[in-house]
Write a protein that holds these residues in place. Structure first.
Motif, PDB file in Angstrom:
ATOM      1  N   GLY A 545      23.331 -11.210   0.902  1.00 61.94           N
ATOM      2  CA  GLY A 545      23.217 -12.467   1.632  1.00 61.94           C
ATOM      3  C   GLY A 545      24.027 -13.571   0.987  1.00 61.94           C
ATOM      4  O   GLY A 545      24.720 -14.333   1.665  1.00 61.94           O
ATOM      5  N   ARG A 546      23.965 -13.670  -0.339  1.00 62.69           N
ATOM      6  CA  ARG A 546      24.736 -14.706  -1.023  1.00 62.69           C
ATOM      7  C   ARG A 546      26.231 -14.414  -0.968  1.00 62.69           C
ATOM      8  O   ARG A 546      27.051 -15.323  -0.853  1.00 62.69           O
ATOM      9  CB  ARG A 546      24.262 -14.841  -2.470  1.00 62.69           C
ATOM     10  CG  ARG A 546      22.890 -15.486  -2.596  1.00 62.69           C
ATOM     11  CD  ARG A 546      22.632 -15.940  -4.011  1.00 62.69           C
ATOM     12  NE  ARG A 546      22.469 -14.814  -4.919  1.00 62.69           N
ATOM     13  CZ  ARG A 546      21.304 -14.266  -5.233  1.00 62.69           C
ATOM     14  NH1 ARG A 546      20.193 -14.728  -4.697  1.00 62.69           N
ATOM     15  NH2 ARG A 546      21.227 -13.258  -6.075  1.00 62.69           N
ATOM     16  N   GLN A 549      27.343 -15.531   2.377  1.00 70.42           N
ATOM     17  CA  GLN A 549      27.452 -16.987   2.452  1.00 70.42           C
ATOM     18  C   GLN A 549      28.732 -17.481   1.788  1.00 70.42           C
ATOM     19  O   GLN A 549      29.305 -18.487   2.208  1.00 70.42           O
ATOM     20  CB  GLN A 549      26.242 -17.635   1.772  1.00 70.42           C
ATOM     21  CG  GLN A 549      24.967 -17.580   2.583  1.00 70.42           C
ATOM     22  CD  GLN A 549      23.817 -18.230   1.837  1.00 70.42           C
ATOM     23  OE1 GLN A 549      23.693 -18.108   0.624  1.00 70.42           O
ATOM     24  NE2 GLN A 549      22.968 -18.920   2.572  1.00 70.42           N
ATOM     25  N   CYS A 590      20.389  -4.403   5.715  1.00 64.26           N
ATOM     26  CA  CYS A 590      19.880  -4.746   7.044  1.00 64.26           C
ATOM     27  C   CYS A 590      18.664  -3.928   7.444  1.00 64.26           C
ATOM     28  O   CYS A 590      18.068  -4.178   8.498  1.00 64.26           O
ATOM     29  CB  CYS A 590      20.976  -4.548   8.096  1.00 64.26           C
ATOM     30  SG  CYS A 590      22.315  -5.756   7.986  1.00 64.26           S
ATOM     31  N   ASP A 596      12.382 -13.087  10.704  1.00 63.89           N
ATOM     32  CA  ASP A 596      13.133 -14.182  10.091  1.00 63.89           C
ATOM     33  C   ASP A 596      14.328 -13.661   9.296  1.00 63.89           C
ATOM     34  O   ASP A 596      15.431 -14.218   9.362  1.00 63.89           O
ATOM     35  CB  ASP A 596      12.218 -15.005   9.177  1.00 63.89           C
ATOM     36  CG  ASP A 596      11.150 -15.750   9.958  1.00 63.89           C
ATOM     37  OD1 ASP A 596      11.370 -15.994  11.156  1.00 63.89           O
ATOM     38  OD2 ASP A 596      10.104 -16.080   9.360  1.00 63.89           O
ATOM     39  N   GLY A 597      14.105 -12.598   8.543  1.00 64.96           N
ATOM     40  CA  GLY A 597      15.211 -12.027   7.781  1.00 64.96           C
ATOM     41  C   GLY A 597      16.303 -11.484   8.680  1.00 64.96           C
ATOM     42  O   GLY A 597      17.497 -11.605   8.374  1.00 64.96           O
ATOM     43  N   ALA A 599      17.051 -12.624  11.708  1.00 61.48           N
ATOM     44  CA  ALA A 599      17.786 -13.751  12.277  1.00 61.48           C
ATOM     45  C   ALA A 599      18.778 -14.319  11.271  1.00 61.48           C
ATOM     46  O   ALA A 599      19.910 -14.672  11.621  1.00 61.48           O
ATOM     47  CB  ALA A 599      16.796 -14.830  12.719  1.00 61.48           C
ATOM     48  N   GLU A 600      18.359 -14.400   9.997  1.00 58.58           N
ATOM     49  CA  GLU A 600      19.277 -14.902   8.966  1.00 58.58           C
ATOM     50  C   GLU A 600      20.450 -13.941   8.772  1.00 58.58           C
ATOM     51  O   GLU A 600      21.605 -14.373   8.652  1.00 58.58           O
ATOM     52  CB  GLU A 600      18.516 -15.087   7.660  1.00 58.58           C
ATOM     53  CG  GLU A 600      19.371 -15.644   6.534  1.00 58.58           C
ATOM     54  CD  GLU A 600      18.592 -15.829   5.246  1.00 58.58           C
ATOM     55  OE1 GLU A 600      19.189 -16.256   4.241  1.00 58.58           O
ATOM     56  OE2 GLU A 600      17.374 -15.536   5.240  1.00 58.58           O
ATOM     57  N   MET A 601      20.164 -12.642   8.762  1.00 57.35           N
ATOM     58  CA  MET A 601      21.244 -11.678   8.567  1.00 57.35           C
ATOM     59  C   MET A 601      22.188 -11.653   9.762  1.00 57.35           C
ATOM     60  O   MET A 601      23.388 -11.402   9.606  1.00 57.35           O
ATOM     61  CB  MET A 601      20.642 -10.285   8.342  1.00 57.35           C
ATOM     62  CG  MET A 601      21.663  -9.265   7.864  1.00 57.35           C
ATOM     63  SD  MET A 601      22.425  -9.710   6.270  1.00 57.35           S
ATOM     64  CE  MET A 601      21.046  -9.421   5.161  1.00 57.35           C
ATOM     65  N   ARG A 602      21.672 -11.931  10.943  1.00 57.23           N
ATOM     66  CA  ARG A 602      22.551 -12.017  12.113  1.00 57.23           C
ATOM     67  C   ARG A 602      23.576 -13.136  11.922  1.00 57.23           C
ATOM     68  O   ARG A 602      24.753 -12.984  12.254  1.00 57.23           O
ATOM     69  CB  ARG A 602      21.725 -12.274  13.369  1.00 57.23           C
ATOM     70  CG  ARG A 602      22.579 -12.613  14.577  1.00 57.23           C
ATOM     71  CD  ARG A 602      21.744 -13.193  15.702  1.00 57.23           C
ATOM     72  NE  ARG A 602      22.582 -13.772  16.725  1.00 57.23           N
ATOM     73  CZ  ARG A 602      22.117 -14.341  17.828  1.00 57.23           C
ATOM     74  NH1 ARG A 602      20.813 -14.399  18.040  1.00 57.23           N
ATOM     75  NH2 ARG A 602      22.934 -14.864  18.712  1.00 57.23           N
ATOM     76  N   GLY A 603      23.124 -14.282  11.386  1.00 51.13           N
ATOM     77  CA  GLY A 603      24.071 -15.358  11.089  1.00 51.13           C
ATOM     78  C   GLY A 603      25.120 -14.931  10.085  1.00 51.13           C
ATOM     79  O   GLY A 603      26.309 -15.261  10.222  1.00 51.13           O
ATOM     80  N   HIS A 604      24.696 -14.195   9.041  1.00 58.57           N
ATOM     81  CA  HIS A 604      25.665 -13.693   8.065  1.00 58.57           C
ATOM     82  C   HIS A 604      26.660 -12.746   8.725  1.00 58.57           C
ATOM     83  O   HIS A 604      27.858 -12.747   8.389  1.00 58.57           O
ATOM     84  CB  HIS A 604      24.944 -12.966   6.936  1.00 58.57           C
ATOM     85  CG  HIS A 604      24.086 -13.855   6.090  1.00 58.57           C
ATOM     86  ND1 HIS A 604      24.378 -15.183   5.881  1.00 58.57           N
ATOM     87  CD2 HIS A 604      22.934 -13.600   5.390  1.00 58.57           C
ATOM     88  CE1 HIS A 604      23.465 -15.712   5.100  1.00 58.57           C
ATOM     89  NE2 HIS A 604      22.571 -14.785   4.801  1.00 58.57           N
TER      90      HIS A 604
END
Length: 819
Positions: A545-546, A549, A590, A596-597, A599-604
């Motif tokens: 994730g980082r 980003q 994944c 929630d995780g 949705a965040e990974m979809r943004g990544h």
């Protein structure tokens, strides 16, 4: 305290004359309201009549050396004296002065008549030290209309508001309105005695201090003790009748009080002190307004400036200004409107018992006559005229820190003039001047000097354009003084700060963002330090994730580095390494995510997809091609087909593949059919739909990603049919669970897209076309494809045995035998 009339028509307070002429045998005390045009006119008339040999003014004594600059032709108020602690530039204070400030009028009068002018308030060295949280002073100090120093007052307030008390005693419910009637609307030469207004104000302030207590907050007592000492010194040097004092009206009784030198010095003993620097800086009318937080502010600096500047007929001239502003905004305002507005304003003033139509009457008249009763245009009038967007100017001879001088030189060379009014600046980075402007603004932002804010560009999708919103605020001078610790030029200061931030940063995303800013600001000397820090952080960070980003900032840096002709080789190696590590670690990361995780990974997923599209697909250190785009496509295909991956990520991966042309439409329909099959939980199916049609990274610049997802369904009725068939088959219980997801997905579409989808669903098969067969199961075609059916014959023979089938080639017989 007793107040008696002084010889010459003034009032004597102690042994000091208030409003007396030069022959009164005592210093002349002129109590004023700061930033009051009526007070300013009265001060000028009193000084002309008294002709003192020295003028003492409420203000920091460190500013005495700067007073001569007030006569410079390049000095244009509003301006302010800026004092800051040399060891802590963030600790600063302003003493603003407008053209209609009584203190400014007194300074200009003294310079024009070759008379010494001196500041007599508490030195800034003490007031800045007292402003510290641990100064030990009471927090209940004066922040009244007579306050000059925002920082030194530090949120302190009087027990009473003297203007409010006097207004209430006169029968007014609005202190501003009372002050306008008794002072501001009294035209020049209206009073036969130029000292009479000051005698009346002093008498009123003396009565208030006697009634409500003369002790006052500790800082007021300290300031008044210092002013009394300076007054005594001036009287010894110039004589009692040769001294004039211009100060806040509240302090007049204290300056006339009989005290001993020892008592005043005792109040000043032991005060903390810091080393200070002082200069003139430009100020704005907006910062003079009370709502800006400045304790001695006024509500309508533009209106007060108008009252001070016009020689006659202020109402007519003001309404003419308003008409001109409205015409400039394409509103129909004629001369007849101005005439009727003047008549209405004067009528309202007469009905309300006012000596002259004030701001309230003119505003009411403008609303009724020029704005047809609407308050909407009044907001524009308030910002442009009542408050105003005036920015003062300061001559080059004013002291300044080296960083300020370098910035001023750059502003002139690049023709970037600081302005109080917010404006847009579009830059074409292919032009050298525009490229330098962009670099300067990025360097200033890195230093915390936010003169410009990046804005969304218009008219081009290329990387050679930048758009900025520029607005100069007086507080930026303090930021410049603070940034001076990093260097003497903008370039050296930005470089030093970038290097320091790179060494202290702990998060990978912070370093990648810093690398991007270094490229945008063109800081070649800082980039190696930042790159070493980036490589170190990237090598130690294993969180996908980082890493995800951090990658987009590096990709943007490479893209912008190309247009700025910057060497980005080292940056490209780090970015490619991050991309490879993401390709390896993303599939397992994944799996097993909650909502929630996911949705965040979809943004990544979206950001990494865009970033890899920007990275150059060059050769790696071993000379072999990286093929990052191909590896990323394989990762997306793996995510799209893995059941353990949340539906929103699988749907997004399939959509990204479809947009890139790596997934055929038939295969996309197969993925959707599997995701929407009856065996899939309704919430998982809804999440897959959200990921697939809830946005597309390939949307155009002016088209929202959600709209692009809707257009996909509009143009591919097969996919729309699959979604429709699934949704109509969802049970009532499951529909309640999936409704929020579906509503979030489809409500983001533009109204036209939603309307078209509704029409397509309601219409069913296209009118006039061939008769459609009966609906098939989700994921299957409407009829039998005989060619594809014949392709299974060899498999059936192998499974069932050729002897059982008797060697038949008829597909119907084989299917019947198999089923």
């Amino acid at each position: 305290m007793t107040t008696t009339r002084a010889p010459g028509g003034g009032a004597a307070v102690g042994d000091v004359a208030v409003g007396g002429g030069s022959g009164a045998g005592a210093p002349l005390l002129l109590g004023v309201r700061h930033h009051g045009p009526g007070s300013a006119r009265a001060v000028r008339a009193a000084l002309d009549a008294a002709a003192p040999r020295v003028v003492l003014i409420e203000g920091p004594p460190e500013g005495d050396a700067l007073l001569a600059l007030a006569a410079d032709e390049a000095m244009r108020p509003p301006v302010a004296l800026l004092a800051h602690a040399l060891d802590d530039p963030g600790r600063a204070a302003f003493w603003p002065l407008a053209e209609f400030s009584p203190e400014w009028v007194a300074i200009r009068w003294a310079l024009a008549h070759d008379v010494p002018a001196r500041f007599i308030d508490l030195p800034a060295a003490h007031s800045l030290a007292l402003a510290a949280p641990d100064d030990g002073c009471s927090d209940d100090e004066s922040k009244d209309e007579e306050s000059k120093d925002d920082a030194s007052q530090h949120g302190e307030s009087l027990r009473i508001d003297p203007l409010a008390v006097l207004a209430e005693a006169a029968g007014y419910d609005d202190p501003e309105r009372w002050w306008e009637d008794v002072v501001e609307h009294q035209g020049p030469g209206r009073a036969d005695d130029p000292f009479a207004p000051f005698a009346a104000v002093a008498e009123a302030m003396g009565a208030l201090r006697e009634e409500y207590g003369d002790g006052g907050p500790r800082r007021d007592l300290v300031r008044e003790a210092h002013m009394r000492l300076q007054l005594r010194s001036a009287r010894k040097e110039f004589g009692d009748d040769g001294v004039a004092v211009v100060c806040g009206a509240w302090h007049v009784p204290a300056l006339g009080r009989r005290t001993t030198v020892a008592a005043d010095r005792a109040l000043l003993k032991g005060l903390p002190k810091v080393k200070t620097g002082m200069t003139w800086v430009p100020w704005t009318h907006r910062r003079l307004a009370r709502h800006s937080g400045y304790g001695a502010g006024i509500d309508s600096p533009g209106w007060y400036g108008h009252l001070f500047g016009v020689p006659d007929r202020p109402v007519e001239r003001w309404l003419t200004k308003v008409a001109g502003l409205l015409r400039g905004e394409d509103r129909t305002v004629s001369s007849a409107h101005v005439i009727e507005a003047v008549r209405l304003a004067e009528t309202l003033a007469a009905m309300r018992g006012r000596p002259l139509a004030g701001l309230t009457e003119t505003t009411d008249a403008v609303r009724a006559v020029m704005c047809e009763g609407s308050d909407v245009p009044l907001g524009l009038i308030h910002d442009r005229l009542i408050v105003g967007e005036v920015l003062g100017e300061v001559p080059d001879a004013a002291p300044a820190v080296p960083l300020q001088r370098d910035l001023t030189a750059l502003q002139r060379r690049l023709r970037l003039k600081p302005e109080a009014l917010e404006r847009e600046l579009d830059l074409d980075l292919r032009k050298e001047t525009d490229a330098e402007r962009g670099r300067l603004l990025h360097r200033l932002r890195l230093l915390g000097i936010d003169w410009g804010e990046p804005a969304a560009g218009r008219g081009s999708t290329g990387t050679f354009r930048e758009s900025w919103q520029l607005r100069w605020e007086p507080e930026l001078h303090v930021r410049i003084a603070e940034a001076g610790v990093w260097g003497t030029t903008v370039l050296s200061a930005a470089t030093a700060k970038a290097e320091s931030r790179a060494l202290s940063a702990t998060a990978l995303a912070e370093v990648t963002a810093l690398a991007e800013r270094c490229l945008l600001a063109a800081l070649p000397d800082a980039l190696p330090v930042v790159m070493r820090a980036l490589a170190d952080r990237a090598a130690l960070d294993a969180d996908v994730g980082r890493l995800a980003q951090a990658l987009p900032a590096l990709a943007r840096s490479l893209r912008y580095g190309d247009v700025r002709s910057t060497d980005t080789g080292a940056l490209g190696e780090v970015a490619a390494g991050l991309a490879e590590r993401i390709c390896v670690g993303l599939p397992p990361a994944c799996a097993g995510l909650d909502a929630d995780g996911a949705a965040e990974m979809r943004g990544h997923l979206d950001s990494v997809h865009t970033a890899i599209g920007l990275l150059p697909d060059d050769h790696g250190p071993d000379g072999h091609g990286r093929d990052l785009a191909g590896r990323w496509g394989a990762v997306l295909r793996k995510l799209a087909g893995r059941d353990t991956v949340p539906g929103v990520i699988r749907g997004r991966a399939a959509r990204l593949l479809l947009d890139d042309g790596r997934l055929a439409e038939d295969e996309a329909a197969r993925f959707m059919g599997l995701a929407l099959s009856p065996g899939t939980p309704a919430t998982d199916a809804a999440a897959w739909i959200e990921g697939f049609v809830g946005g597309a990274s390939g949307a155009g610049r002016h088209q929202a990603p959600s709209s692009a997802g809707g257009m996909l369904l509009v143009h591919d009725e097969r996919l729309l049919g699959l979604v429709d068939a699934w949704l109509t088959g969802v049970s009532a219980e499951a529909f309640t669970d999936v409704l929020p997801l579906l509503r979030r997905t489809f409500s983001a579409y533009e109204p036209g897209v939603r309307r078209t989808l509704g029409e397509l669903v309601g219409r069913g098969p296209a009118a006039g076309g061939p008769v459609a067969p009966e609906p098939a199961a989700p994921g299957f075609g409407p009829g039998l494809d005989e060619a594809r059916a014949d392709a299974v014959l060899p498999v059936l023979r192998l499974l069932l045995g050729a002897d059982v089938l008797g060697g038949t080639d008829n597909s119907d017989d084989l299917l019947e035998a198999a089923g």
